[in-house]
Design a protein around this motif. Structure first.
Motif, mmCIF file in Angstrom:
data_model
loop_
_atom_site.group_PDB
_atom_site.id
_atom_site.type_symbol
_atom_site.label_atom_id
_atom_site.label_comp_id
_atom_site.label_asym_id
_atom_site.label_seq_id
_atom_site.Cartn_x
_atom_site.Cartn_y
_atom_site.Cartn_z
ATOM 1 N N UNK A 105 0.970 -1.461 0.186
ATOM 2 C CA UNK A 105 0.429 -0.088 -0.135
ATOM 3 C C UNK A 105 1.009 1.255 0.528
ATOM 4 N N UNK A 106 1.346 1.077 -0.057
ATOM 5 C CA UNK A 106 3.408 2.166 0.036
ATOM 6 C C UNK A 106 3.503 2.674 -0.918
ATOM 7 N N UNK A 107 3.424 4.334 -1.189
ATOM 8 C CA UNK A 107 3.067 5.303 -2.850
ATOM 9 C C UNK A 107 4.604 6.077 -2.164
ATOM 10 N N UNK A 108 4.961 5.931 -3.362
ATOM 11 C CA UNK A 108 5.949 7.276 -4.051
ATOM 12 C C UNK A 108 7.339 6.208 -4.029
ATOM 13 N N UNK A 109 7.962 6.598 -5.591
ATOM 14 C CA UNK A 109 8.727 5.468 -6.119
ATOM 15 C C UNK A 109 9.787 6.629 -5.231
ATOM 16 N N UNK A 110 10.161 7.633 -5.528
ATOM 17 C CA UNK A 110 11.209 8.426 -5.461
ATOM 18 C C UNK A 110 11.986 8.821 -4.071
ATOM 19 N N UNK A 111 13.286 9.176 -3.956
ATOM 20 C CA UNK A 111 13.961 9.538 -2.536
ATOM 21 C C UNK A 111 13.699 10.998 -3.068
ATOM 22 N N UNK A 112 14.431 11.710 -4.088
ATOM 23 C CA UNK A 112 14.794 13.029 -4.370
ATOM 24 C C UNK A 112 13.478 14.050 -4.177
ATOM 25 N N UNK A 113 12.391 13.646 -4.576
ATOM 26 C CA UNK A 113 11.199 14.695 -4.450
ATOM 27 C C UNK A 113 10.205 13.874 -3.845
ATOM 28 N N UNK A 114 10.320 12.744 -3.204
ATOM 29 C CA UNK A 114 9.057 12.179 -2.991
ATOM 30 C C UNK A 114 7.783 11.834 -3.350
ATOM 31 N N UNK A 115 8.145 11.616 -4.949
ATOM 32 C CA UNK A 115 7.535 11.240 -5.544
ATOM 33 C C UNK A 115 7.383 10.575 -6.228
ATOM 34 N N UNK A 116 5.544 10.010 -7.109
ATOM 35 C CA UNK A 116 5.578 9.239 -7.764
ATOM 36 C C UNK A 116 6.663 8.317 -8.919
ATOM 37 N N UNK A 117 6.515 7.684 -9.392
ATOM 38 C CA UNK A 117 7.295 7.041 -10.280
ATOM 39 C C UNK A 117 6.501 7.289 -11.729
ATOM 40 N N UNK A 118 6.842 6.582 -12.698
ATOM 41 C CA UNK A 118 6.593 6.707 -14.135
ATOM 42 C C UNK A 118 5.777 5.168 -13.231
ATOM 43 N N UNK A 119 4.411 5.020 -14.699
ATOM 44 C CA UNK A 119 3.616 3.611 -14.153
ATOM 45 C C UNK A 119 4.534 2.355 -14.558
ATOM 46 N N UNK A 120 4.744 1.083 -12.988
ATOM 47 C CA UNK A 120 5.166 0.558 -13.033
ATOM 48 C C UNK A 120 6.366 -0.081 -11.976
ATOM 49 N N UNK A 121 6.944 1.317 -11.687
ATOM 50 C CA UNK A 121 7.988 2.032 -11.786
ATOM 51 C C UNK A 121 8.453 2.000 -9.640
ATOM 52 N N UNK A 122 8.242 0.381 -9.780
ATOM 53 C CA UNK A 122 8.160 0.252 -7.785
ATOM 54 C C UNK A 122 9.050 -0.175 -7.099
ATOM 55 N N UNK A 123 10.672 0.432 -7.258
ATOM 56 C CA UNK A 123 12.194 -0.189 -6.887
ATOM 57 C C UNK A 123 11.212 -0.480 -5.019
ATOM 58 N N UNK A 124 12.761 -1.947 -4.709
ATOM 59 C CA UNK A 124 12.331 -1.860 -3.543
ATOM 60 C C UNK A 124 12.893 -1.427 -2.587
ATOM 61 N N UNK A 125 14.057 -1.841 -3.156
ATOM 62 C CA UNK A 125 15.203 -0.744 -2.248
ATOM 63 C C UNK A 125 14.756 0.689 -1.756
ATOM 64 N N UNK A 126 14.865 1.100 -2.530
ATOM 65 C CA UNK A 126 14.854 2.990 -2.809
ATOM 66 C C UNK A 126 12.834 2.896 -2.845
ATOM 67 N N UNK A 127 12.312 2.273 -2.969
ATOM 68 C CA UNK A 127 11.057 2.891 -2.171
ATOM 69 C C UNK A 127 10.990 3.744 -1.211
ATOM 70 N N UNK A 128 9.751 4.818 -1.358
ATOM 71 C CA UNK A 128 10.095 5.755 -0.700
ATOM 72 C C UNK A 128 9.231 5.775 0.180
#
Lengths: 661, 661
Positions: A315-338
């Motif tokens: 249920x976590x949301x936000x894929x990027x550390x640098x802008x705390x933002x959503x990524x592209x569709x299906x861009x759902x990293x594990x270690x860098x999940x925000x």
């Protein structure tokens, strides 16, 4: 087998246009609300969430004033009021909001406290309310950052200043405080500030000096709540004005602050996750109060875009550390999940509004998943340490740079938005669990306690006993019901649930003869006090795979059981090496309840092995198919714990998604 | 078959302790250098790299002064000198370094220009050298950010101020300018600044006021170069002092600026990638000049740690956007690969020093991979647009937020570190291609041109003709050789190369009878002018897989051919949908040279299909094994282009790693 008479899905449920009882808390609806469902009253009296709420009440919330004192937030208020000397303390312009979120949490807590409770909480609240009132300027403005550091520069930096954001949290706190205590002090401050804002912001030609929005949405939901609390329509209109003005370049057109495209035209969630979600919660509030189809349609479309391609399994949301933002569709990293803890909270708040607005169960499916996983991981089991970001993997050899975005729990943050946000959600959790309409009562989340609704003036009450999510049995008893009028008890069958049984009297139905319609099992009948319904949800652990476009988890599965996502943690696998472990998908998944472990959790033990990796020399890429065949390794037990309970023992590696070869 | 007499691997090659000829450029070695190999002189006269260098010479470098003028860098120098009025322009304290890197690039370019060339480059260089000299303070200090904005606050913010970093680039430019033109103006500025720095920085007790290092290493390699250019030992010692003082908390102990642990104790590369790599280049320089085993061992250990687990297949380095830093081991994301162009350059600079220091071919293997992929992608084919970050994937539906970290090429950056860095590397590329020692000549990279070395006073020269990397044939002719003295012509057989043939006279050997030792094919004999050696490297395209711990590419392969990494780009697959494409690993890989495409590239066409994805509803995770079986899709041609050539047509999706199921 014929469909049993007593299970009749009601095709439509009519909206409750007025509320009975005194439901308090997030998203009380206004008198003309156009929602399908209205929030019902729930008392949580035991079980999983009561334990977590106890920790919140006994540890997290009471520690708030001390932490806010050490971090300087309270002193800033005193300095503004002239009762202390010094400079502004804090790294961000929004530190006041930490105080307001704590006040909101404490107020919801006070509302549940027995009158004879002699804890110092009430006194702490009144003391801090006085500090807030003392810092307000005569015209209603209040923001210690600007008052202490930027005298006279109000509303000049709407993109980053967070003045209206802080105002929003102040208003939310005031509404909670007023509902909990009946006292006016904080509500007066909030009304004065809201009136000030209303005098400043408006469309060109409205006679108001500024046409603008805050870079961080939040005041919008708060103004709707203030309208609900006071009945003052101006606040609803002001919220509508703000929501409309995002996406028109007033903030420079950045996606980060929701200014790239108007909400009604947006096709996906984007930008800073919490900002996007608070704005969408406001859109749902406005659609609820005004019935505007355009906002509702946009919110439905964006919710689907988010869940289909931008939501982690937790249920976590936000894929990027640098802008705390959503990524592209299906861009759902594990270690860098925000997966900011605040984004999980915002998601729950938005989804709950959508659940009431539409009556659809899927919104509460996401709430359940988020509550038990992405949200709850944000606070330690002892209620004293926090995660701001919630990764799905911590690698062997992880180097942690510390700071707010650390994968290690922290006592408090420089940007301390998450801890008091967790406190306020846990303290108000009962508001997110059930709803009612004139046709019946809908149970969205299963807890031990009492669910109370009314059918347009006629009260109904159902009590529940359950050890969910450890066991799948929920025993419901009708406690109060009209004697001669049929109504529908609607039970949400979770999206993850492949099999269930329901016992009503002597009859047992399962998913074949008591089918689910749109996520709801609807039991319509004329009830009598003492009637029992026992729902059994199948909690067999399962291996879950992702859409193949989620590149980050290709060739992996996650272990789930009921609403819980599981993970491997180094603490259960001495020596670590989690990144070399392979799960055998043909092996059994053994369930072991471990009352001794992590406050009592059910573990899932899977079969696997440790991968043999041939020495690749200095270059880790080689011609496909040329790797050495793996030698037969000794089998390995993989012990999975619920994700929410990770990072409560030693530092170490962790992973949710497990390779299968 | 017996080993042919003429192929005798020489077991050791002795170090050249002095240099013949006039090798110029990066890493000229000092008189007492302890390296295995010395850099040899190469003239690039055609082929792949000459084309890229032509674009650099005719477009990129000539456009530099105009861009530096528009961005304000040159005006800052004038304002400091008092010949213009205004405020500091630029977003960062290190904008001066853009000027210095351009001067370095232009100087290397001038060194190759025919004397009769009447381009305005020489005049531009002298004009800008005058601006730099005019901005220097009487005591030697020079940094326009501090001079214009922070008067009197020199060296107070070593962590972020970049004063020594800028000084380093000034020194590098001065050395290049001096070597290229023989003129002293810029070298005088550099020496004066270096002497000033030497008077300020030193150990406690040394009588110098500051014990400190710059948050961004760079001055260290520059000081070694200045020592080599001037013979002044103080500069070498000062470089050694700086390298030694990282990792002792002088900068607060942050990994970001290489201050967490001393280099000699470090076990992996960490922190900001460019900072780490420049520091390691300095360590290699110091080990070269002083022979210190501790630094050499550390550098070897850290190089191996980097390549085995922190290097993308393109040679790109740096896994995180938010701190431009290395990630954890095997954390090598695709869409969020940072792979800063400057990090690729820094990697090449470090690896070249290691190649000379140790004589080992693997360092030049990495250089080759980086040059043809991670580095070259940083500049567009027309030399006018740049990438700061070099992702390995751009998704379907990618939303680009613009700015320096965009996945779309940009004309110039707010932080314009990469473009002039590319310019200086391309303009000095001939310095990274070959080496010599008293025993012979080593060819590290294959280009059309002339390789000149000397065997302790006796010159040797070999010319080469090749269409590498499009074709694998390299035809070498001995042009100059001692008549009666055997020496070894060493040819690097690239790490990616599984099969090769070498023809020498009438004899043909392959990998079974002319084996490679440590990456080198060593041909020792008494040569005569006109002797021909033809090396044929097998360029069959190949599918490459990664170590299974690289989670980001599990279940995927990359297409490679020779030193080139390939990618799919939307421009070759109208309608996009790259994220749904699956490569059939059993299908053929067809090679097609396309002179019309992207300046002439060899494409690789693979067989594949488009994945059928069942509608998953709103939730993209489902029980493993329950997905619909894919319907038989029509086969699809996947056309792969070299990665370096991507983003030269339309915006769109791109991916290097391709799912195989």
């Amino acid at each position: 087998m014929p469909r049993p008479r007593s299970v009749v899905p009601s095709s439509t449920s009519s909206a409750s246009s007025e509320q009975g009882g005194t439901p308090m808390g997030p998203v009380r609806q206004g008198p003309g609300a156009k929602a399908e469902l209205a929030p019902a009253t729930v008392e949580v009296r035991g079980g999983f969430w009561e334990t977590r709420r106890e920790v919140n009440a006994r540890t997290s919330i009471p520690q708030g004033p001390g932490l806010l004192e050490s971090a300087g937030n309270l002193r800033n208020l005193r300095v503004v009021a002239g009762t202390a000397e010094g400079e502004f303390q804090g790294a961000y312009p929004f530190v006041d909001s930490d105080v307001y979120k704590w006040l909101e949490a404490a107020s919801w807590q006070l509302a549940q406290q027995a009158p004879e409770d002699d804890s110092p909480l009430a006194a702490d609240v009144e003391r801090i309310v006085s500090l807030v009132a003392g810092a307000q300027q005569p015209d209603g403005y209040l923001n210690t950052w600007f008052q202490l550091l930027k005298g006279g520069e109000r509303y000049r930096d709407l993109r980053w200043g967070h003045e209206l954001y802080c105002a929003g949290h102040l208003i939310q706190a005031a509404v909670a405080h007023h509902r909990a205590t009946g006292r006016d002090e904080l509500l007066d401050v909030a009304v004065k500030f809201a009136d000030h804002i209303d005098s400043v912001f408006g469309l060109p030609g409205s006679g108001k000096p500024i046409d603008g929005v805050d870079g961080h949405p939040e005041v919008e939901t708060a103004l709707v709540e203030l309208y609900r609390e006071t009945g003052e329509r101006r606040y609803l209109d002001l919220a509508g004005y703000f929501v409309d003005r995002f996406g028109h370049g007033l903030l420079g057109g950045e996606a980060y602050c929701q200014d790239r495209v108007p909400l009604r035209e947006a096709t996906t969630v984007e930008g800073h996750a919490v900002r996007q979600l608070y704005l969408l919660a406001a859109a749902a509030d406005l659609a609820t109060e005004t019935g505007e189809a355009g906002l509702r349609t946009a919110a439905e479309r964006l919710w689907a875009a988010m869940t289909t391609s931008k939501t982690h399994i937790t249920g976590g949301l936000g894929a990027h550390h640098d802008e705390e933002d959503f990524g592209d569709p299906y861009e759902l990293p594990n270690e860098r999940a925000y997966c900011e803890t605040c984004a999980a909270i915002a998601s729950i708040q938005w989804s709950w509004r959508m659940a009431l607005l539409t009556g659809e169960a899927r919104y509460s499916d996401l709430i359940e998943r988020t509550l038990y996983n992405g949200f709850l991981a944000g606070v330690s089991l002892d209620g004293e340490r926090w995660l701001y970001v919630n990764p799905l993997q911590v690698r062997d050899g992880h180097t942690d740079t510390g700071g707010d975005q650390s994968a290690r729990r922290t006592r408090w943050f420089r940007c301390a938005c998450c801890p008091p946000n967790v406190m306020r959600l846990l303290a108000s959790l009962e508001h997110y669990l059930a709803s009612h309409d004139t046709g019946g009562l809908q149970i969205h989340q299963y807890v031990t306690g009492r669910y109370t609704g009314d059918l347009g003036g006629t009260p109904v009450m159902v009590s529940a006993e359950t050890d969910y999510p450890w066991h799948g049995t929920i025993a419901l008893t009708v406690e109060e019901t009209p004697a001669d009028r049929p109504w529908t008890l609607s039970l949400r069958i979770p999206q993850w649930c492949g099999a269930y049984r329901v016992r009503s009297g002597d009859t047992v139905y399962d998913q074949t003869d008591a089918p689910v319609t749109d996520g709801w099992l609807r039991l319509e009948r004329t009830w009598a006090p003492g009637d029992r319904v026992v729902l059994e949800l199948d909690l067999e652990p399962r291996l879950t795979a992702a859409d193949p476009r989620v590149d980050a988890v290709r060739g992996c599965v996650a272990i789930e059981r009921g609403p819980l996502v599981y993970c491997l943690e180094e603490a259960d696998h001495p020596g670590g090496g989690l990144d070399d472990m392979v799960l055998d998908t043909t092996g059994p998944l053994a369930v072991k309840h471990r009352p001794d472990l992590l406050g009592g959790v059910t573990t899932v033990v899977a079969a696997g092995h440790r991968r043999h990796i041939a020495d690749a020399g200095w270059w880790p890429y080689r011609t496909a198919g040329t790797a050495d065949a793996p030698p037969a390794d000794a089998p390995l037990e993989l012990t999975a714990i619920p994700y929410y309970a990770w990072a409560n023992r030693q530092d170490g590696s962790m992973r949710v998604w497990l390779p299968t070869s």
